[in-house]
Design a protein around this motif. Structure first.
Motif, PDB file in Angstrom:
ATOM      1  N   ALA A  82     -47.531  59.754  82.022  1.00 53.70           N
ATOM      2  CA  ALA A  82     -48.100  59.361  83.312  1.00 53.70           C
ATOM      3  C   ALA A  82     -46.940  59.139  84.272  1.00 53.70           C
ATOM      4  O   ALA A  82     -45.949  58.494  83.913  1.00 53.70           O
ATOM      5  N   SER A  83     -47.042  59.693  85.469  1.00 55.80           N
ATOM      6  CA  SER A  83     -45.958  59.529  86.435  1.00 55.80           C
ATOM      7  C   SER A  83     -46.297  58.408  87.412  1.00 55.80           C
ATOM      8  O   SER A  83     -47.468  58.131  87.689  1.00 55.80           O
ATOM      9  N   LEU A  84     -45.252  57.767  87.918  1.00 60.96           N
ATOM     10  CA  LEU A  84     -45.380  56.643  88.841  1.00 60.96           C
ATOM     11  C   LEU A  84     -44.484  56.903  90.045  1.00 60.96           C
ATOM     12  O   LEU A  84     -43.328  57.278  89.881  1.00 60.96           O
ATOM     13  N   VAL A  85     -45.013  56.717  91.240  1.00 59.10           N
ATOM     14  CA  VAL A  85     -44.199  56.812  92.447  1.00 59.10           C
ATOM     15  C   VAL A  85     -44.490  55.591  93.298  1.00 59.10           C
ATOM     16  O   VAL A  85     -45.648  55.332  93.649  1.00 59.10           O
ATOM     17  N   LEU A  86     -43.472  54.829  93.608  1.00 64.90           N
ATOM     18  CA  LEU A  86     -43.589  53.701  94.533  1.00 64.90           C
ATOM     19  C   LEU A  86     -43.002  54.159  95.858  1.00 64.90           C
ATOM     20  O   LEU A  86     -41.807  54.464  95.940  1.00 64.90           O
ATOM     21  N   THR A  87     -43.850  54.219  96.893  1.00 60.41           N
ATOM     22  CA  THR A  87     -43.398  54.795  98.150  1.00 60.41           C
ATOM     23  C   THR A  87     -42.743  53.780  99.067  1.00 60.41           C
ATOM     24  O   THR A  87     -42.256  54.136 100.131  1.00 60.41           O
ATOM     25  N   GLY A  88     -42.722  52.521  98.660  1.00 60.49           N
ATOM     26  CA  GLY A  88     -42.127  51.509  99.524  1.00 60.49           C
ATOM     27  C   GLY A  88     -43.052  51.181 100.678  1.00 60.49           C
ATOM     28  O   GLY A  88     -44.133  51.742 100.825  1.00 60.49           O
ATOM     29  N   THR A  89     -42.661  50.255 101.500  1.00 65.39           N
ATOM     30  CA  THR A  89     -43.488  49.923 102.652  1.00 65.39           C
ATOM     31  C   THR A  89     -43.471  51.096 103.620  1.00 65.39           C
ATOM     32  O   THR A  89     -42.418  51.640 103.936  1.00 65.39           O
ATOM     33  N   ASN A  90     -44.637  51.456 104.046  1.00 69.49           N
ATOM     34  CA  ASN A  90     -44.778  52.589 104.951  1.00 69.49           C
ATOM     35  C   ASN A  90     -44.786  52.053 106.374  1.00 69.49           C
ATOM     36  O   ASN A  90     -45.815  51.679 106.897  1.00 69.49           O
ATOM     37  N   ASP A  91     -43.639  51.952 106.990  1.00 67.62           N
ATOM     38  CA  ASP A  91     -43.549  51.367 108.322  1.00 67.62           C
ATOM     39  C   ASP A  91     -43.050  52.389 109.328  1.00 67.62           C
ATOM     40  O   ASP A  91     -42.239  52.093 110.191  1.00 67.62           O
ATOM     41  N   GLN A  92     -43.543  53.617 109.160  1.00 73.36           N
ATOM     42  CA  GLN A  92     -43.215  54.666 110.124  1.00 73.36           C
ATOM     43  C   GLN A  92     -43.911  54.375 111.450  1.00 73.36           C
ATOM     44  O   GLN A  92     -45.024  53.837 111.484  1.00 73.36           O
ATOM     45  N   PRO A  93     -43.314  54.729 112.565  1.00 75.43           N
ATOM     46  CA  PRO A  93     -43.994  54.565 113.859  1.00 75.43           C
ATOM     47  C   PRO A  93     -45.288  55.371 113.901  1.00 75.43           C
ATOM     48  O   PRO A  93     -45.374  56.459 113.334  1.00 75.43           O
ATOM     49  N   LEU A  94     -46.286  54.821 114.557  1.00 69.67           N
ATOM     50  CA  LEU A  94     -47.564  55.511 114.713  1.00 69.67           C
ATOM     51  C   LEU A  94     -47.452  56.635 115.741  1.00 69.67           C
ATOM     52  O   LEU A  94     -46.735  56.509 116.734  1.00 69.67           O
ATOM     53  N   ARG A  95     -48.163  57.699 115.470  1.00 68.56           N
ATOM     54  CA  ARG A  95     -48.206  58.814 116.411  1.00 68.56           C
ATOM     55  C   ARG A  95     -49.533  58.820 117.178  1.00 68.56           C
ATOM     56  O   ARG A  95     -49.569  59.053 118.379  1.00 68.56           O
ATOM     57  N   GLN A  96     -50.637  58.562 116.460  1.00 65.90           N
ATOM     58  CA  GLN A  96     -51.942  58.662 117.116  1.00 65.90           C
ATOM     59  C   GLN A  96     -52.979  57.821 116.379  1.00 65.90           C
ATOM     60  O   GLN A  96     -52.942  57.689 115.155  1.00 65.90           O
ATOM     61  N   VAL A  97     -53.901  57.263 117.155  1.00 65.74           N
ATOM     62  CA  VAL A  97     -55.069  56.550 116.636  1.00 65.74           C
ATOM     63  C   VAL A  97     -56.299  57.175 117.257  1.00 65.74           C
ATOM     64  O   VAL A  97     -56.330  57.451 118.470  1.00 65.74           O
ATOM     65  N   SER A  98     -57.327  57.436 116.434  1.00 63.52           N
ATOM     66  CA  SER A  98     -58.583  57.964 116.979  1.00 63.52           C
ATOM     67  C   SER A  98     -59.753  57.384 116.193  1.00 63.52           C
ATOM     68  O   SER A  98     -59.581  56.875 115.083  1.00 63.52           O
ATOM     69  N   PHE A  99     -60.929  57.472 116.785  1.00 64.84           N
ATOM     70  CA  PHE A  99     -62.155  56.984 116.153  1.00 64.84           C
ATOM     71  C   PHE A  99     -63.140  58.132 116.006  1.00 64.84           C
ATOM     72  O   PHE A  99     -63.346  58.912 116.949  1.00 64.84           O
ATOM     73  N   VAL A 100     -63.758  58.228 114.825  1.00 67.23           N
ATOM     74  CA  VAL A 100     -64.775  59.241 114.567  1.00 67.23           C
ATOM     75  C   VAL A 100     -66.084  58.521 114.276  1.00 67.23           C
ATOM     76  O   VAL A 100     -66.190  57.809 113.273  1.00 67.23           O
TER      77      VAL A 100
END
Length: 348
Positions: A125-143
């Motif tokens: 079984a593989s494990l990946v910890l991506t760390g805190t994802n604190d990339q700047p936001l590009r876009q927000v939308s509502f569907v």
């Protein structure tokens, strides 16, 4: 504690041959089996005497009354640290890993595919910890989905997409979703979530005359939902649990225990977070790692880095202590290199 220097060359040779055979077969290894090894050229009686000494030293154990021996956790540690020969991944393995992680797609999708390929190549079984994802936001939308529900879609600079189901205030005007999205994009685009939350709170106060009460409530709900969205903490990917069932007919209890341990995701996050403190591949065998000690499993991890060479996450595998360490270690290390490239390209 037994060190390699404490063992004479003949004992090392016998011990290495025994562990190599055990890792291939998973079965106790007897002196008669080892006596057939052309490189040893020793009688069964001589080998038995050495095996007895290695057992007394805590490096071997007899699981049953048979004459066969298995390496203990201490023995496996000595083997991995001092006797194992590690090469590089084969060209075929390199191509397989690079093909999965080198295509088109969102960063999370590429990580998923790299994790699946790693688990397939290592039969773990593989494990990946991506760390805190604190990339700047590009876009927000509502569907809009129903009268009282909508999907909030978040896209960050790295191209990661996350969907959040949210409940809408009763009586919300038809154009409120568009208005709320425009407001959030103006306030949040280009900012990390930590920066955006405080910025939106200020913007709401300043725009009281521009937003009606229901739209303002929708914006506030959206910001509240973001507290558990992107940037909410380390993210864990686990792939290939089914590989742990391979050849498990005689050890189903251990595999069941391992499955239960894999359910404790916070424990895995804590383990991989601790592994980030090391540089290079780290190996936890059996009880060396409290999380997987009950199942007697091994974990192999390697950190990956961003463009500034900061460690931002961890790649690893978990499986039985009878791993093919010489193959698994370079595969984990090479996967970490590939994931580092992904992390660095997502910053560009």
């Amino acid at each position: 504690m037994v060190f390699l220097a404490d063992i004479d060359s003949r004992s090392r040779q016998i011990f290495k041959s025994l562990v190599d055979t055990y890792l291939q077969t998973g079965q106790p290894v007897g002196s008669r089996t080892l006596s057939r090894e052309p490189d040893l050229g020793l009688s069964p009686a001589t080998i038995r005497n050495v095996m007895s000494d290695l057992t007394s030293a805590g490096l071997l154990e007899a699981p049953h009354a048979s004459a066969g021996r298995l390496p203990t956790e201490k023995g496996l540690r000595l083997f991995v640290d001092g006797l194992m020969e590690i090469g590089a991944p084969s060209p075929e393995d390199r191509r397989a890993l690079e093909a999965e992680a080198g295509g088109e797609g969102e960063a999370r999708s590429l990580l998923d595919r790299a994790a699946v390929q790693l688990s397939g190549l290592t039969k773990t079984a593989s494990l990946v910890l991506t760390g805190t994802n604190d990339q700047p936001l590009r876009q927000v939308s509502f569907v809009p989905l129903e009268a009282d529900r909508a999907l909030m879609v978040l896209v960050n600079k790295a191209g990661d997409v996350e969907n959040r189901l949210m409940h809408l205030p009763a009586g919300l005007p038809a154009n409120a979703l568009v208005q709320a999205a425009n407001f959030l994009n103006a306030s949040m685009s280009g900012r990390t979530l930590a920066e955006a939350r405080s910025e939106v709170a200020k913007a709401i106060e300043e725009a009281r005359g521009e937003l009606d009460d229901l739209t303002r409530e929708l914006v506030q709900r959206g910001v509240a939902d973001l507290s558990t969205g992107m940037g909410g903490g380390p993210q864990l990917i686990v792939k290939g649990q089914a590989n742990l069932l391979t050849d498990a007919a005689e050890d189903l209890d251990r595999v069941q225990q391992l499955f239960e341990e894999l359910e404790r995701q916070q424990g895995i996050v804590d383990l991989l977070t601790a592994a980030k403190e090391g540089d290079g591949v780290r190996i936890f065998i059996g009880s060396e790692n409290p999380l997987f000690s009950l199942s007697g499993s091994a974990v192999v991890t390697a950190p990956y880095r961003d463009a500034d060479r900061n460690i931002v996450g961890v790649v690893g595998v978990v499986g039985p202590t009878r791993l093919n360490y010489a193959r698994v270690i370079p595969l984990v290390d090479y996967t970490a290199e590939i994931v580092s490239r992904l992390a660095q390209s997502s910053q560009g």
